[in-house]
Write a protein that holds these residues in place. Structure first.
Motif, PDB file in Angstrom:
ATOM      1  N   LEU A  21      -6.472 -23.477 -20.974  1.00  0.00           N
ATOM      2  CA  LEU A  21      -5.487 -23.267 -19.905  1.00  0.00           C
ATOM      3  C   LEU A  21      -4.236 -22.577 -20.440  1.00  0.00           C
ATOM      4  N   GLN A  22      -3.805 -22.940 -21.647  1.00  0.00           N
ATOM      5  CA  GLN A  22      -2.661 -22.256 -22.260  1.00  0.00           C
ATOM      6  C   GLN A  22      -2.956 -20.768 -22.420  1.00  0.00           C
ATOM      7  N   LEU A  23      -4.133 -20.431 -22.926  1.00  0.00           N
ATOM      8  CA  LEU A  23      -4.503 -19.034 -23.123  1.00  0.00           C
ATOM      9  C   LEU A  23      -4.559 -18.280 -21.802  1.00  0.00           C
ATOM     10  N   MET A  24      -4.907 -18.980 -20.724  1.00  0.00           N
ATOM     11  CA  MET A  24      -4.990 -18.370 -19.403  1.00  0.00           C
ATOM     12  C   MET A  24      -3.626 -18.336 -18.708  1.00  0.00           C
ATOM     13  N   GLY A  25      -2.580 -18.815 -19.402  1.00  0.00           N
ATOM     14  CA  GLY A  25      -1.239 -18.776 -18.839  1.00  0.00           C
ATOM     15  C   GLY A  25      -0.964 -19.889 -17.832  1.00  0.00           C
ATOM     16  N   LYS A  26      -1.746 -20.964 -17.904  1.00  0.00           N
ATOM     17  CA  LYS A  26      -1.579 -22.095 -16.990  1.00  0.00           C
ATOM     18  C   LYS A  26      -1.006 -23.274 -17.770  1.00  0.00           C
ATOM     19  N   ASP A  27      -0.245 -24.129 -17.085  1.00  0.00           N
ATOM     20  CA  ASP A  27       0.288 -25.334 -17.690  1.00  0.00           C
ATOM     21  C   ASP A  27      -0.783 -26.406 -17.712  1.00  0.00           C
ATOM     22  N   PRO A  28      -1.191 -26.886 -18.911  1.00  0.00           N
ATOM     23  CA  PRO A  28      -2.255 -27.889 -18.982  1.00  0.00           C
ATOM     24  C   PRO A  28      -1.823 -29.286 -18.552  1.00  0.00           C
ATOM     25  N   ASP A  29      -0.590 -29.462 -18.143  1.00  0.00           N
ATOM     26  CA  ASP A  29      -0.042 -30.765 -17.705  1.00  0.00           C
ATOM     27  C   ASP A  29      -0.013 -31.710 -18.839  1.00  0.00           C
TER      28      ASP A  29
END
Length: 100
Positions: A92-100
């Motif tokens: 998710l980090q690599l995809m630019g999303k916050d992994p929570d």
């Protein structure tokens, strides 16, 4: 496949879809009968995912990922493409999303 295995698979697909902000593909197990629109189990982040869950079937993969300093696994079988396995938070980090 028995009813409990199917229910487990559906639960895991919904869980993964929720984690990535995606959605479970209805009739995903029937793709060969109903067409490509139902290929894969989950869609999200511009990708289609096939979800697999095993009680302890991936122990070696988890052990390799647990080694200090390892971010991802690169796997290759003869005459097959490389595969990359990484924890969903890192993905998710690599995809630019916050992994929570």
């Amino acid at each position: 496949m028995g009813r409990s295995q199917k229910e487990k698979g559906n639960r895991r697909e919904r869980e993964f879809a929720s984690i990535i902000g995606g959605q479970r593909i209805p009739l995903s197990g029937a793709a060969k009968h109903v067409g490509r629109a139902h290929t894969g189990d989950v869609t999200g982040l511009g990708l289609r995912f096939e979800c697999k869950a095993r009680k302890d079937g991936f122990r070696t993969l988890y052990n390799w990922l647990d080694e200090d300093g390892i971010d991802a696994l690169a796997l290759k079988a003869d005459r097959k493409d490389w595969l990359v396995v990484l924890p969903v938070g890192r993905f998710l980090q690599l995809m630019g999303k916050d992994p929570d």
